[in-house]
Design an enzyme around this catalytic site. Structure first.
Site, short mmCIF file in Angstrom:
data_model
loop_
_atom_site.label_atom_id
_atom_site.label_comp_id
_atom_site.label_asym_id
_atom_site.label_seq_id
_atom_site.Cartn_x
_atom_site.Cartn_y
_atom_site.Cartn_z
N ASP A 7 0.68 -1.02 -0.11
CA ASP A 7 0.07 -0.02 0.05
C ASP A 7 0.96 1.42 -0.01
OD1 ASP A 7 -2.22 1.74 0.34
OD2 ASP A 7 -1.45 1.67 2.91
N ASP A 9 -0.13 5.14 0.77
CA ASP A 9 -0.17 6.06 1.97
C ASP A 9 -0.18 5.47 3.18
OD1 ASP A 9 -0.34 8.19 0.16
OD2 ASP A 9 -2.59 8.11 0.01
#
Ligand SMILES: [Mg+2]
Ligand SMILES: [Zn+2]
Length: 187
Positions: A7, A9
């Protein structure tokens, strides 16, 4: 080949909601050593990012190349290579009509991981998804990966379910890499 799906952020880079200014992007603390450890174990590195800011009209899809270039640059300075950058521009409640619909790529759906696996010949069962919310975990589990939740406070709802249990939990990316490195290969 096996992969680490990251992922973006809050997992690979410091959280900046809807910010698309590449120069402000910073890798999280310890990202260099963590990813060098995993890269040294022959994991390929992929980013799989929900970018619903595109569907919400915060920035355009043309912001994605500068963003991925910046990521590649930051990783290059850490002697790391990013093997792929995948993003989902959609959101069912978006305001930009081209992107305002349900899709199979927005996490918790596994579409980005499946596409990366197909395009790069990745063995999903030998791979890991690392993220900081349970949507990341669910996407990884549904793709057939093992999953690691970074419990850094970004998950706030804790909507649990059978596909939302991570294989392992770590406080940050560095400890995540240590756990994965010590986990051994699947039988
Ligand atoms: Mg995140
Ligand atoms: Zn999508």
């Amino acid at each position: 080949m096996k992969a680490i799906f990251l992922d973006n952020d809050g997992t690979l880079v410091d959280d900046m909601p809807f910010a698309a200014e590449p120069r402000r992007i910073r890798l999280v603390n310890g990202a260099g050593p963590a990813l060098r450890l995993l890269s040294g174990l022959d994991y390929r590195l992929f980013v799989v990012a929900n970018q619903s800011g595109i569907a919400h009209g915060c920035f355009g899809e043309d912001a994605m190349t500068p963003m991925s270039d910046r990521l590649r640059d930051l990783l290059f300075r850490e002697q790391l290579t990013l093997d792929g950058f995948y993003y989902c521009p959609h959101h069912p409640l978006g305001t930009v009509s081209n992107y305002a619909h349900a899709c199979t790529c927005r996490k918790p759906s596994p579409g980005m991981l499946l596409r990366a696996a197909h395009e790069h010949d990745i063995d999903l069962r030998a791979s890991w998804m690392i993220g900081d919310i349970l949507h990341d975990v669910e996407a990884g589990n549904r793709a057939g990966c093992r999953t690691l939740l970074i419990d850094n406070g970004n998950e706030t709802e804790w909507r649990l379910g059978p596909r939302r249990l991570p294989t392992r939990i770590a406080p940050d990316l560095y400890h995540a890499a240590m756990l994965i490195a010590g986990h051994g290969d699947p039988c």
